[in-house]
Design an enzyme around this catalytic site. Structure first.
Site, mmCIF file in Angstrom:
data_model
loop_
_atom_site.group_PDB
_atom_site.id
_atom_site.type_symbol
_atom_site.label_atom_id
_atom_site.label_comp_id
_atom_site.label_asym_id
_atom_site.label_seq_id
_atom_site.Cartn_x
_atom_site.Cartn_y
_atom_site.Cartn_z
ATOM 1 N N ARG A 176 0.843 -1.188 0.000
ATOM 2 C CA ARG A 176 0.000 0.000 0.000
ATOM 3 C C ARG A 176 0.880 1.240 0.000
ATOM 4 O O ARG A 176 2.033 1.198 0.441
ATOM 5 C CB ARG A 176 -0.923 0.008 1.215
ATOM 6 C CG ARG A 176 -0.208 -0.211 2.538
ATOM 7 C CD ARG A 176 -1.202 -0.365 3.656
ATOM 8 N NE ARG A 176 -1.805 0.906 4.003
ATOM 9 C CZ ARG A 176 -1.273 1.802 4.840
ATOM 10 N NH1 ARG A 176 -0.107 1.572 5.415
ATOM 11 N NH2 ARG A 176 -1.881 2.921 5.111
ATOM 12 N N ARG A 180 -3.608 10.369 2.043
ATOM 13 C CA ARG A 180 -4.635 10.876 2.954
ATOM 14 C C ARG A 180 -5.432 11.960 2.260
ATOM 15 O O ARG A 180 -4.824 12.917 1.768
ATOM 16 C CB ARG A 180 -3.986 11.459 4.202
ATOM 17 C CG ARG A 180 -3.305 10.418 5.026
ATOM 18 C CD ARG A 180 -2.980 10.988 6.395
ATOM 19 N NE ARG A 180 -2.093 10.079 7.075
ATOM 20 C CZ ARG A 180 -1.054 10.474 7.810
ATOM 21 N NH1 ARG A 180 -0.807 11.755 7.961
ATOM 22 N NH2 ARG A 180 -0.295 9.578 8.397
ATOM 23 N N ARG A 254 19.548 -4.409 3.352
ATOM 24 C CA ARG A 254 20.016 -3.103 2.894
ATOM 25 C C ARG A 254 20.694 -2.402 4.063
ATOM 26 O O ARG A 254 20.344 -2.622 5.221
ATOM 27 C CB ARG A 254 18.851 -2.247 2.395
ATOM 28 C CG ARG A 254 18.395 -2.644 1.014
ATOM 29 C CD ARG A 254 17.428 -1.638 0.423
ATOM 30 N NE ARG A 254 16.220 -1.524 1.181
ATOM 31 C CZ ARG A 254 15.791 -0.391 1.749
ATOM 32 N NH1 ARG A 254 16.486 0.728 1.652
ATOM 33 N NH2 ARG A 254 14.656 -0.364 2.426
ATOM 34 N N ARG A 285 17.783 11.240 2.041
ATOM 35 C CA ARG A 285 17.209 12.253 2.932
ATOM 36 C C ARG A 285 18.292 12.912 3.783
ATOM 37 O O ARG A 285 19.406 12.390 3.889
ATOM 38 C CB ARG A 285 16.111 11.680 3.808
ATOM 39 C CG ARG A 285 16.528 10.473 4.617
ATOM 40 C CD ARG A 285 15.336 9.908 5.387
ATOM 41 N NE ARG A 285 15.804 8.978 6.407
ATOM 42 C CZ ARG A 285 15.048 8.475 7.357
ATOM 43 N NH1 ARG A 285 13.776 8.819 7.465
ATOM 44 N NH2 ARG A 285 15.538 7.629 8.229
ATOM 45 N N GLU A 308 21.781 10.564 4.211
ATOM 46 C CA GLU A 308 21.680 9.104 4.175
ATOM 47 C C GLU A 308 21.762 8.589 2.734
ATOM 48 O O GLU A 308 21.050 9.078 1.859
ATOM 49 C CB GLU A 308 20.334 8.661 4.757
ATOM 50 C CG GLU A 308 20.227 8.917 6.244
ATOM 51 C CD GLU A 308 19.006 8.239 6.875
ATOM 52 O OE1 GLU A 308 18.911 8.284 8.102
ATOM 53 O OE2 GLU A 308 18.169 7.675 6.146
ATOM 54 N N TYR A 356 11.871 -6.652 9.812
ATOM 55 C CA TYR A 356 11.974 -5.268 10.252
ATOM 56 C C TYR A 356 11.032 -5.085 11.434
ATOM 57 O O TYR A 356 9.851 -5.409 11.354
ATOM 58 C CB TYR A 356 11.605 -4.263 9.137
ATOM 59 C CG TYR A 356 11.694 -2.865 9.697
ATOM 60 C CD1 TYR A 356 12.931 -2.236 9.823
ATOM 61 C CD2 TYR A 356 10.579 -2.232 10.217
ATOM 62 C CE1 TYR A 356 13.040 -0.992 10.423
ATOM 63 C CE2 TYR A 356 10.673 -0.989 10.828
ATOM 64 C CZ TYR A 356 11.917 -0.382 10.923
ATOM 65 O OH TYR A 356 12.021 0.829 11.538
ATOM 66 N N ASP A 358 9.819 -2.206 14.378
ATOM 67 C CA ASP A 358 9.942 -0.914 15.032
ATOM 68 C C ASP A 358 10.312 -1.166 16.492
ATOM 69 O O ASP A 358 10.131 -2.285 17.006
ATOM 70 C CB ASP A 358 8.608 -0.156 14.952
ATOM 71 C CG ASP A 358 8.526 0.710 13.695
ATOM 72 O OD1 ASP A 358 9.568 1.211 13.247
ATOM 73 O OD2 ASP A 358 7.410 0.878 13.177
HETATM 74 P P1 FDA Z 1 19.293 -4.112 17.614
HETATM 75 O O1 FDA Z 1 19.892 -4.162 16.269
HETATM 76 O O2 FDA Z 1 18.962 -2.795 18.179
HETATM 77 O O3 FDA Z 1 20.266 -4.858 18.638
HETATM 78 C C1 FDA Z 1 20.964 -6.026 18.311
HETATM 79 C C2 FDA Z 1 22.324 -5.957 18.972
HETATM 80 O O4 FDA Z 1 22.970 -7.232 18.849
HETATM 81 C C3 FDA Z 1 23.259 -4.944 18.336
HETATM 82 O O5 FDA Z 1 23.658 -3.981 19.284
HETATM 83 C C4 FDA Z 1 24.426 -5.786 17.830
HETATM 84 O O6 FDA Z 1 25.684 -5.134 17.977
HETATM 85 C C5 FDA Z 1 24.347 -6.996 18.736
HETATM 86 N N1 FDA Z 1 25.000 -8.174 18.154
HETATM 87 C C6 FDA Z 1 24.795 -8.708 16.924
HETATM 88 N N2 FDA Z 1 25.602 -9.765 16.731
HETATM 89 C C7 FDA Z 1 26.339 -9.902 17.865
HETATM 90 C C8 FDA Z 1 27.376 -10.798 18.259
HETATM 91 N N3 FDA Z 1 27.806 -11.770 17.448
HETATM 92 N N4 FDA Z 1 27.914 -10.660 19.481
HETATM 93 C C9 FDA Z 1 27.510 -9.667 20.326
HETATM 94 N N5 FDA Z 1 26.547 -8.780 19.983
HETATM 95 C C10 FDA Z 1 25.968 -8.895 18.770
HETATM 96 N N6 FDA Z 1 12.188 1.952 15.018
HETATM 97 C C11 FDA Z 1 11.210 2.824 15.427
HETATM 98 O O7 FDA Z 1 10.342 2.438 16.218
HETATM 99 N N7 FDA Z 1 11.222 4.123 14.981
HETATM 100 C C12 FDA Z 1 12.169 4.592 14.128
HETATM 101 O O8 FDA Z 1 12.130 5.744 13.743
HETATM 102 C C13 FDA Z 1 13.187 3.687 13.696
HETATM 103 N N8 FDA Z 1 14.170 4.095 12.844
HETATM 104 C C14 FDA Z 1 15.102 3.202 12.378
HETATM 105 C C15 FDA Z 1 16.067 3.631 11.464
HETATM 106 C C16 FDA Z 1 17.000 2.723 10.973
HETATM 107 C C17 FDA Z 1 18.040 3.173 9.990
HETATM 108 C C18 FDA Z 1 16.959 1.375 11.395
HETATM 109 C C19 FDA Z 1 17.907 0.374 10.842
HETATM 110 C C20 FDA Z 1 16.021 0.964 12.323
HETATM 111 C C21 FDA Z 1 15.083 1.873 12.824
HETATM 112 N N9 FDA Z 1 14.136 1.482 13.753
HETATM 113 C C22 FDA Z 1 13.161 2.362 14.165
HETATM 114 C C23 FDA Z 1 14.099 0.086 14.245
HETATM 115 C C24 FDA Z 1 14.862 -0.102 15.565
HETATM 116 O O9 FDA Z 1 16.219 0.202 15.379
HETATM 117 C C25 FDA Z 1 14.660 -1.578 15.987
HETATM 118 O O10 FDA Z 1 13.322 -1.765 16.347
HETATM 119 C C26 FDA Z 1 15.493 -1.994 17.162
HETATM 120 O O11 FDA Z 1 16.840 -1.770 16.901
HETATM 121 C C27 FDA Z 1 15.267 -3.476 17.415
HETATM 122 O O12 FDA Z 1 15.987 -3.884 18.538
HETATM 123 P P2 FDA Z 1 16.777 -5.272 18.560
HETATM 124 O O13 FDA Z 1 17.186 -5.455 19.948
HETATM 125 O O14 FDA Z 1 15.946 -6.318 17.909
HETATM 126 O O15 FDA Z 1 18.012 -5.065 17.555
#
Ligand code: FDA
Length: 385
Positions: A176, A180, A254, A285, A308, A356, A358
């Site tokens: 989608r 709006r 990505r 952006r 970015e 993905y 949030d």
């Molecule tokens: P997250 O990636 O935060 O944590 C995983 C951790 O595991 C990392 O710190 C990594 O270093 C660690 N790790 C991985 N492998 C490892 C290893 N082998 N040994 C030790 N440590 C290891 N959400 C939202 O609600 N609003 C927003 O505006 C945005 N904007 C946004 C922008 C961009 C560019 C991205 C990529 C993502 C967002 N998000 C977002 C999403 C948000 O970042 C996401 O929901 C959280 O990071 C998820 O948390 P996790 O704990 O799942 O992963």
């Protein structure tokens, strides 16, 4: 490891939520490791030394949720500002508000349109796809919003995001495109929205401040995996393909390259996020962080901006958005089957589940997993994985 009851890999929202719950609710000893030098995962932010502006290191993070349980939970660790996110898009030297709304449509077609007029106009423009099944992303977008708006706001932006002509992208990438037919230009529709008053990292510091939580930063799970006691319960939030040594293939992601600059002006673009829809401009952006926190006062007339650039990730890059092609889906299913066979490992978070998420979804999923898998493991002896 003799005193560790649970090892958590990854100090992002998923890992931190589980750590907090296990320490506070079950009084078990948690070791939380992250290979990065900081807690917070991708939500980490820091106050820039020169300007005092909070910079989200891994891209703009806007907190919003419809989920009252998550909102109440997170409010135990932070208060929120009343920031409401709005996004603008530059196209051919004009600025429009996003997502496409009645203001955008009226401005773009240079006409005063009622909601019904605008709906009829878009339906007429989308009709060129009537009766045909869209064969690619471009055709799908045209079937949803018509060609003129697609060519202005979607084509160039999407081509830059994917580094691929939208005619070569599968149609299922978009289901989608929000349009709006009102002047409402708030980016999110959720009931709860705001930014943490003291910044993101303070949330994690408060969640993890507990005598039963030990944190080890700069530690890669794979460098200590072979020395772990057999059967130690693990919550793993790193990439699932890496856990199985890529044996079923690599999952596509990505990534984004961030280009940060401090400028000698109090205000560069007048808003937090400006998209660039023209394909001739290489970035997607520009973020200007001071606008996320207009309630703070800053000492000098300087601002921090980040451009970015989007591209597909190689193994050494930060994985940000799952590409999720049909092949990725097949590969992921094979990993998921293998993950289910690991009785002492719970896979979670966006990297561990190749989805993905949030922030509120990561927290919500962790709270659910605590109730359904983690707590029953400690109280009833059930497998954690
Ligand atoms: P997250 O990636 O935060 O944590 C995983 C951790 O595991 C990392 O710190 C990594 O270093 C660690 N790790 C991985 N492998 C490892 C290893 N082998 N040994 C030790 N440590 C290891 N959400 C939202 O609600 N609003 C927003 O505006 C945005 N904007 C946004 C922008 C961009 C560019 C991205 C990529 C993502 C967002 N998000 C977002 C999403 C948000 O970042 C996401 O929901 C959280 O990071 C998820 O948390 P996790 O704990 O799942 O992963």
């Amino acid at each position: 490891f003799s005193k560790v009851d649970l090892l958590i890999v990854g100090a992002g929202f998923y890992g931190a939520t589980i750590a907090e719950r296990v320490a506070n609710e079950l009084q078990k000893n948690v070791l939380l490791i992250d290979r990065r030098s900081h807690i917070g995962g991708n939500a980490y932010s820091e106050f820039d030394g020169e300007t005092g502006i909070e910079v989200h290191r891994y891209g703009a993070h806007l907190f919003h949720t419809p989920n009252e349980v998550v909102w109440t939970y997170l409010n135990r660790f932070t208060a929120f500002t009343d920031y409401k996110h709005r996004v603008y898009s530059t196209y051919r030297d004009q600025v429009y508000s996003m997502p496409i709304n009645l203001g955008t449509i009226s401005q773009f077609f240079n006409q005063r349109l009622s909601p019904a007029d605008a709906k009829a106009l878009i339906a007429e423009q989308a009709a060129e796809m009537a009766g045909r099944h869209p064969a690619n992303l471009e055709e799908k977008a045209i079937s949803l919003i018509g060609r003129p708006l697609y060519e202005a706001f979607i084509r160039g932006y999407t081509a830059k995001q994917w580094q691929t002509d939208p005619r070569d992208l599968p149609e299922h990438i978009i289901t989608r495109l929000p349009v709006r037919y009102t002047f409402d230009n708030r980016y999110f529709n959720d009931r709860y929205e705001g930014l943490p008053v003291d910044g993101y990292t303070a949330i994690f510091e408060r969640m993890l401040k507990h005598p039963k939580i030990q944190i080890a930063l700069g530690v890669d799970f794979f460098s200590l995996k072979s020395s772990l006691p057999a059967g130690l319960p693990i919550v793993y939030t790193g990439p699932i393909d890496r856990y199985f040594d890529y044996s079923e293939g690599e999952l596509g992601w990505r990534t984004i390259d961030f280009e940060k600059e401090t400028l000698s002006t109090g205000d560069f673009q007048g808003t937090a996020v400006m998209n660039y829809a023209d394909e001739t401009i290489p970035y997607t952006r520009i973020l200007e962080f001071r606008h996320f926190n207009p309630e703070r006062s800053y000492q000098n007339e300087k601002t921090v901006v980040v451009r970015e650039y989007s591209r597909s990730a190689k193994r050494a890059d930060e994985p940000y958005y799952p590409i999720d092609t049909r092949q990725d889906k097949d590969v992921f299913l094979r990993y998921r089957e293998r993950a289910e066979a690991e009785a002492n490992v719970h896979f979670g978070g966006r990297l561990g589940t190749y989805r993905y998420l949030d922030m509120h979804q990561a927290i919500g999923a962790a709270l659910k997993a605590f109730d359904s898998r983690i707590a029953p493991h400690f109280t009833e002896g059930r497998a954690i994985g």
